[in-house]
Write an enzyme that holds these catalytic residues in place. Structure first.
Site, mmCIF file in Angstrom:
data_model
loop_
_atom_site.group_PDB
_atom_site.id
_atom_site.type_symbol
_atom_site.label_atom_id
_atom_site.label_comp_id
_atom_site.label_asym_id
_atom_site.label_seq_id
_atom_site.Cartn_x
_atom_site.Cartn_y
_atom_site.Cartn_z
ATOM 1 N N ASP A 1 0.829 -1.207 0.000
ATOM 2 C CA ASP A 1 0.000 0.000 0.000
ATOM 3 C C ASP A 1 0.861 1.252 0.000
ATOM 4 O O ASP A 1 0.339 2.372 -0.020
ATOM 5 C CB ASP A 1 -0.934 0.011 1.225
ATOM 6 C CG ASP A 1 -2.390 -0.057 0.791
ATOM 7 O OD1 ASP A 1 -2.635 -0.335 -0.394
ATOM 8 O OD2 ASP A 1 -3.270 0.167 1.651
ATOM 9 N N ASP B 1 -10.070 -6.976 11.913
ATOM 10 C CA ASP B 1 -9.908 -8.394 12.225
ATOM 11 C C ASP B 1 -11.040 -8.906 13.117
ATOM 12 O O ASP B 1 -11.750 -9.855 12.773
ATOM 13 C CB ASP B 1 -8.534 -8.641 12.860
ATOM 14 C CG ASP B 1 -8.108 -7.509 13.791
ATOM 15 O OD1 ASP B 1 -8.998 -6.771 14.260
ATOM 16 O OD2 ASP B 1 -6.899 -7.382 14.056
#
Lengths: 715, 751
Positions: free
Chosen positions: A163, A326
């Site tokens: 990224d 998550d």
């Protein structure tokens, strides 16, 4: 249970209360002592439940007394409000402890499921290594180790998800940043190419880590996804230990494994406890996660976990409404009826944030994310969740209340001793009868459940250093649950010299208030003979807070650190040959992906033979590996040995793979390493350690701060 | 020197004899309320006990003490001489610097030595008439007392004198004084500055029994009562006479008569010559022909409906009437109900809380070392329920740290509010909880007892200052009752204004006065009762129903007053009272109240929560009664009975064998002494008899059985047995949990 609760609500005489407490504490100690000797799991279960219910009973008795008999409701509004706040803080701590008991009532120690002999039945695994702005030096060993996982090569696909090299980054209006992004992307592409991985990036940096992973999903097609943070170097047996669980349970969504760190966090580093104390995260990964697993509530922690791709597809990718994608993804998967598993075997070697500020960034993100989940995806409103899952997801958010609770507990002694605000309408006898037993009992229970992985009072120290900033972070979420954005935890920072963290300022105020409270408390103890009992109790509390605050300041005095790569202990016989010596025997201390530290007896080597910059050949006998290396540094130790720091000189890719293999191939080595740190401390020793932190590092911080205030003297 | 000494002794002896002779003379002069004819007019004797409310001797303690009196002077009286007769006793150690100062409206008018060597003293003080003013006059008796010329302890117990209230009073010679016949002077006709124990007003109306006319009579009663404020007043109803002479005769000794009716009905009695020809409803005052000391107040309209508006106007005491003898009322608009209900809400129904203001208490400042306590009677309709008082108070600066305000219930100390800041202070909501068990069913006395200590006791010539010993307890101090069981019969004492009257709807909308019939005697009794209750309520009851019992009961009404001869009452009311009156009367005499108290094992918040949410109800109180039946000889007796009808507990019936007895009995009841004796569920008395007999719950001892914290006591008494029990419980819980966990593990394949 109701009978027990009712029994705890009965008002009885102090003598009876003390008798009950003494006998129960005696039983508690007996259970604790027996737990050290008894190995049978059946008998251990009796002891475990015995400890849980004795402490629960004493806790209920204490809370009942606090709520009904000791609230300062008749001393004015300020006293009433402060008294209620203190009660809430205390109740919070005790309820949190009860949550801990519930989680730990029957921990489940899961074992790996063997894979079928026919490898064609093994699923395809995509290994995702998302990265944002980390130094490629940190990513390199992770990529190498990922490509070396024990798994059929045609079924293993490694991806670097960059990224930091997106079109958005490479076309940054700032030419310097754009050039840096391009250069880093080139470096990672070359790395991927060199070791057989695939480099992936995307157009824009949307939705942080979850966006990065979701973007990669369209380029890959594996059955399972192994997610690794870029500093989490996997051991070679990772997939062999985890993939079998998916074949055994078709509804399994995720297998989480421990985040195992081989570098110290700021507390361990700045207080110099890394080599002796258990790692901070072990309490969660070694104790709590097995407990959560038993209740079907272990959850994906962002890395070192393997996920079923079909479930991710069913969910439409990783969830991204919160900054803890998550845990959020886990609750979404649970809502679809999928299960989770936790395998308590350390199989990654990672880096902790080096600085206190990095640590705070990480913890605030976790706290905010968990609260966001509670507010935006309230577990009580999600479909298909079991009661225990709803309850424990509530606990995940509730847990972060420790920060505000700790702040209240830090402010309580000054409020009582300095501002004369009556916080608890109780006599010394009442405090001894009710507060004393529950304090001792909770210490024993903490030692029983967590003593192996957490020294006494270290939790309090961790809470203190997080209290101010986590409270602030949670307040922001309460104000606007959508406000927080994903902040990457900085890792691999180099610290050129000692310095005081800029985040230390609020703690000076807390320290000043508690120090003044101690001084004034002593004055009050002498001048107010009618209230000596209560003053003495709060004074003890204030002294403890003072020590914790000084210890916290010790953590905020950042120590110089130059090394940044993961380095694991490694003890093996080596022989070294150099320009001025041949086959000198020695032993290794630790190894990394790029070098090693070794010991050689001074009797075998003269000082004149060791020159920094000399190239030597080192042979690891048991591993049967040889590397050319440069002597980076050397020093004489008090035990009559030279300690040499060697940096490998790789001639080809095979050399580099061999170095990574040597350092990180075995999870057994990581388990053995952790065991060496699982040395508990007694309560008394715990107190002594906290006071030693306060005395050494805390006062050192203050001296440094005073020097900063007086630069002339410093010069 | 010896000769001077002898002369002094002789003078002292002579003075003593003279004082003693005076005292004897005054003792012989009985102080009474009776008015006697004198040469110049009438003589009125006004005992201090009437002004002070009781005849307890008043103690003046300390170096500087005072007693305040308030002497009323009616506007319709012209005083020619006022004498204050003072009888008292003084400590024998008081020296010659001790004196009694008497001041009238802040002017010292007389001073007497207090060193009377322990003898009683008696003084007749002529009050300068020119200093007197109509209304209330302030008279202060100030005792300055010393026992030493050197340093003395200002609060020494030997510094005292005593005013014997029973033997002291005012003797007033006065004559009638005409007042301007103006509506603006209307309050002078119904003057609260009265020397009488009870005033009387005659009301004349037509014989009709239309509902608006009856309602108007109720409103007139209220108008009269509010103007007299606290002075008991009896209303005598008469049918409109044919001429003025008859009217004058039927007025008797009343100074004022109110006549109410349609204009045409009053034309022979009232001079409408100056009233505008097109004037509609109105009000008019005039002197009676031939007697300038008797007045006639006329309320009139074209019809009964319009007449009611005039009565409304009269019932509002603060209407600014013009300086004319008549007023024509064009329109009267009362606030509409919705608007009223918005502004008038008492939260008692939901929270059980009310301010002290609801008990008629007004904010008071208590001053001085010996400041009186504030004692308020609170009706407790529950048992076992606890109560919380949230005190709003302020205290002055300059008091010693030991100062405090103690909160007592029925003489039991429940909390002490420190007034320990020398700079003074204030509390807005200082909460004191009255625990369950201290409150008893029925009447409870809540006492605010100030203990104000000066910063020095003044001994050894220390500076001594008591001027700033002051505490104010505000009327918005709140009382809240929690939980407990309601007793279902209301006590007659509620009528005395000691307790909270529980009227919730605006302007008495939930109050009704039902008349057995519309004869003059019943109307008189009902109007007298209405007047009394509107004085007790201290607020207008304009919306209260006043009419015949035959009217349909309004479901909004929660307080029902029935007034009528027994035979005229509806059957169900009669049945609830006593069907056999007057031949025999059956009385239920409470013997004992009892209740088995549920044991609260700590966790008060939990128990309170359960009680509030209705999850736990306290069992009802058991009332054990004996029944006795008296026969014959009960014809003269008048009854006030609190009873229950249609599950509604608030029905109070005033009845007698006939309306005349009822009227006479009501006249007796409303005076100070009888009304204060009302209590219990049944009260009966005979007209003109001093004694009133009450039977009620308050007379029955209350026994509650149950051991608070019973199990806790057992644990405390047998700690080892309790411990064994606890361990058995613990073991059981552990065993059970372990089994459940094992089952869970098996079910989830966790091996």
């Amino acid at each position: 249970m109701l009978t027990l609760i009712s029994f705890s609500f009965i008002s009885i005489s102090y003598q009876s209360q003390m008798l009950q407490s003494a006998v129960l504490l005696g039983l508690l100690v007996l259970c604790y002592m027996l737990s050290k000797r008894i190995k049978s799991s059946r008998q251990q279960q009796w002891l475990r439940l015995g400890i849980i219910f004795i402490v629960t009973f004493l806790t209920f008795r204490y809370l009942n007394w606090r709520a009904n008999d000791s609230l300062p409701m008749q001393f004015g509004l300020v006293s009433m409000v402060c008294g209620l706040l203190l009660l809430m803080a205390e109740a919070y701590g005790l309820i949190n402890m009860l949550f801990g008991f519930f989680i730990n009532a029957q921990p489940f120690h899961r074992r790996p499921e063997p894979l079928p002999a026919d490898q064609s039945l093994w699923p395809d695994v995509d290994v995702y290594i998302p990265t944002y702005n980390e130094d490629p030096v940190i990513i390199r060993p992770t990529v190498i180790a990922a490509t070396q996982l024990d798994y059929p090569s045609d079924k293993l696909h490694v991806y670097i998800l960059d990224d930091g090299g997106t079109s958005q980054k490479c076309q940054d209006p700032d030419p310097v940043k754009a050039a840096a992004a391009k250069s880093r992307a080139q470096e990672l592409k070359a790395l991927a190419e060199q070791f057989g991985a695939t480099y992936l990036t995307r157009e824009k940096n949307l939705h942080a880590k979850s966006g990065n992973i979701n973007s990669a999903l369209s380029h890959t097609s594996g059955d399972l996804l192994l997610i690794l943070d870029c500093d989490h170097i996997p051991t070679e047996d990772f997939l062999l230990n985890t993939v079998g669980l998916f074949l055994a349970d078709s509804k399994l969504f995720v297998v989480q494994t421990p985040h195992n760190f081989v570098s110290p966090d700021p507390l361990e580093r700045n207080l110099d406890t890394f080599s002796t104390s258990p790692a901070e995260n072990e309490l969660f990964y070694d104790v709590m996660q097995p407990g959560l697993d038993a209740w079907g509530c272990s959850f994906f922690c962002g890395s070192a976990a393997i996920l079923r791709r079909s479930v991710i597809d069913e969910l439409g990718g990783l969830s991204g409404r919160t900054i803890t994608e998550d845990a959020e993804t886990t609750i979404d998967a649970m809502s679809l009826g999928y299960s989770t598993a936790y395998l308590n075997r350390p199989m990654v070697s990672g880096l902790q944030p080096e600085t206190y500020s990095g640590f705070v960034v990480q913890r605030v993100r976790w706290g905010q994310g968990m609260l966001q989940i509670f507010l935006l995806k309230n577990p009580w409103l999600q479909p298909k969740l079991k009661f225990t899952q709803r309850l424990l997801y509530t606990n995940f958010a509730f847990y972060w209340g420790f920060a505000s609770s700790r702040l209240v507990l830090l402010l309580a002694p000054p409020a009582f001793l300095l501002a004369y605000i009556n916080l608890c309408d109780a006599t010394a006898l009442e405090l001894i009868s009710y507060a004393g037993p529950v304090f001792i009992a909770s210490m024993i229970a903490t030692q029983y459940f967590y003593g192996r992985v957490r020294w006494p009072f270290m939790s309090q120290l961790y809470e203190v250093i997080q209290s101010v900033y986590v409270s602030k972070g949670l307040y922001e979420v309460f104000r606007n649950p959508h406000a927080p954005t994903f902040k990457v935890t900085p890792k691999g920072e180099r610290l050129g010299s000692d310095f005081i963290s800029a985040l230390a300022k609020p703690f000076y105020l807390l320290l000043l208030m508690n120090a003044a409270a101690v001084v004034w408390g002593i004055h009050r103890y002498i001048e107010e003979p009618f209230g000596q009992g209560a003053v003495a109790f709060v004074l003890f509390w204030a002294v403890l807070d003072l020590a914790l605050l000084l210890g916290a300041l010790g953590v905020m005095l950042e120590r110089r650190q130059l090394r940044q790569e993961p380095r694991v202990p490694h003890h093996e016989t080596v022989s070294v040959s150099g320009p001025q010596f041949e086959n000198v025997a020695g032993s290794s201390i630790d190894v990394s992906a790029h070098g090693t530290a070794i010991l050689i007896k001074q009797s075998q080597l003269a000082a004149t033979q060791i020159n920094s910059g000399d190239t030597v050949r080192i042979r690891f006998h048991e591993a049967a590996r040889e590397f050319d290396a440069i002597i980076e540094n050397s020093h004489s130790r008090s035990d009559g040995q030279w300690q040499l720091g060697l940096s490998y000189q790789f001639h080809d890719t095979a050399d580099e793979r061999a170095a990574v293999h040597l350092a990180f191939h075995s999870s057994d080595a990581l388990i053995a390493l952790n065991r060496t740190r699982h040395q508990g401390r007694s309560i008394i020793a715990g107190i002594a350690i906290i006071f030693s932190f306060a005395w050494n590092r805390g006062l050192m911080h203050i001296r440094q701060w005073l020097k900063m205030l007086n630069p002339e003297k410093q010069s | 020197m010896k000769r001077w000494g002898l002369i002094c002794l002789l003078l002292l002896a002579l003075q003593g004899n003279a004082l003693a002779a005076n005292a004897v003379a005054l003792e012989e002069m009985a102080i009474s309320e009776q008015a006697l004819e004198t040469q110049t007019g009438q003589r009125f004797e006004l005992p201090l006990s009437q002004l002070l409310g009781d005849s307890r001797p008043r103690h003046l303690s300390g170096v500087n003490a005072s007693l305040d009196l308030s002497l009323p002077l009616p506007a319709l009286k012209q005083t020619s001489e006022v004498t204050l007769v003072l009888n008292g006793t003084a400590s024998e150690v008081l020296n010659e610097h001790s004196q009694l100062l008497i001041s009238l409206n802040d002017r010292v008018i007389e001073q007497y030595p207090l060193n009377v060597a322990g003898e009683t003293f008696s003084h007749q003080v002529k009050l300068p008439v020119r200093l007197l003013k109509p209304g209330y006059n302030s008279i202060k008796l100030r005792a300055i007392q010393h026992y030493s010329e050197q340093c003395e302890y200002p609060l020494a117990p030997q510094l005292w004198s005593q005013i014997n209230v029973a033997d002291s009073g005012f003797i007033i010679d006065a004559s009638q004084k005409p007042v301007p016949v103006l509506l603006s002077e209307l309050n002078h006709l119904f003057d609260r500055a009265s020397w009488r124990q009870q005033e009387s007003v005659t009301v004349f109306s037509a014989e009709r029994t239309s509902a608006p006319l009856l309602a108007s009579l109720g409103l007139v009663a209220q108008g009269v009562a509010h103007r007299y404020d606290f002075v008991p007043v009896t209303l005598l109803h008469q049918t409109l006479p044919a001429d003025v002479a008859t009217l004058q005769r039927e007025m008797g000794s009343s100074q004022v008569a109110v006549i109410i009716g349609q204009k045409k009905e009053l034309s022979g009695l009232v001079d409408f010559s100056e009233y505008p020809g097109n004037g509609g409803p109105g009000i008019l005052v005039q002197q009676l022909p031939g007697d300038e000391n008797q007045y006639l107040l006329a309320l009139f309209a074209e019809d009964d409906k319009a007449l009611k508006d005039v009565a409304y106007a009269f019932a509002i005491p603060s209407v600014p009437w013009p300086e004319r003898h008549w007023a024509s009322i064009g329109k009267l608009t009362l606030p509409d109900r919705a608007q009223l209900e918005q502004r008038f809400s008492i939260p008692t129904q939901t929270s059980g809380a009310f301010p002290l203001r609801a008990l008629g208490y007004q904010s008071r400042t208590l001053t001085g070392v010996d400041a009186d306590s504030i004692k308020l009677n609170i009706w407790n309709n529950t048992w076992q329920g606890r109560m919380q008082v949230r005190v709003h108070m302020a205290y002055a600066s300059g008091m010693a740290r030991q100062s405090s305000l103690n909160i007592l219930t029925n003489g039991v100390l429940n909390g002490s509010i420190p007034m320990s800041d020398p700079r003074g202070g204030a509390y807005e909501n200082y909460a004191v909880t009255i625990p369950a068990g201290v409150m008893r069913p029925g009447w409870n006395q809540l006492e605010f007892q100030p203990v104000m200590v000066p910063q020095s006791n003044g001994g050894e010539c220390q500076p001594f200052f008591t001027g700033n010993l002051a505490t104010t307890i505000y009327a918005d101090t709140t009382v809240q009752k929690f939980g407990g069981d309601e007793l279902h019969k209301k006590d007659l004492s509620m009528l005395t204004g000691q307790g909270y009257l529980f009227t919730h709807l605006p302007l008495g909308k939930d109050v009704a006065f039902y008349l057995g019939q519309s004869d003059s005697a019943t109307l008189s009794a009902a109007m007298t009762l209405t007047a009394k209750l509107s004085q007790i309520y201290k607020r207008p009851l304009l919306n209260a129903y006043f009419g015949l019992a035959r009217e349909k009961l309004n479901p909004e009404v929660v307080q029902h007053y029935w007034i009528g001869a027994l035979n005229e009452l509806p059957e169900d009311v009669k049945a609830a009272v006593n069907r056999d009156l007057p031949d025999s009367v059956e009385l239920k005499v409470p013997l004992i109240q009892s209740a088995s108290i549920r044991v609260h094992e700590g966790a008060e918040w939990l128990n309170t929560l359960m009680e509030k949410t209705g999850l736990r109800k306290t069992p009802p109180t058991n009332l054990t009664e004996a029944t006795i039946e008296f026969e014959n000889g009960l014809n003269d007796t008048v009854y006030a009975i609190s009873t229950q009808l249609d599950d509604s507990p608030d029905h109070i019936v005033f009845t007698a064998t006939d309306a005349d007895h009822l009227q006479a009995g009501m006249n007796t009841l409303v005076d100070y002494s009888h009304w204060g004796q009302l209590q219990g569920l049944v009260a009966f008395w005979q007209p003109d008899d001093d004694k009133l007999t009450s039977i009620g719950l308050a007379d029955a001892p209350f026994s509650a059985f149950g051991l608070r914290g019973g199990l806790g006591l057992w644990v405390s008494q047998y700690p080892w047995r309790a411990l064994v029990l606890l361990l058995i419980f613990l073991g059981g819980v552990i065993w059970l949990t372990r089994r459940l966990l094992l089952q869970y593990r098996r079910r989830h394949n966790q091996y």
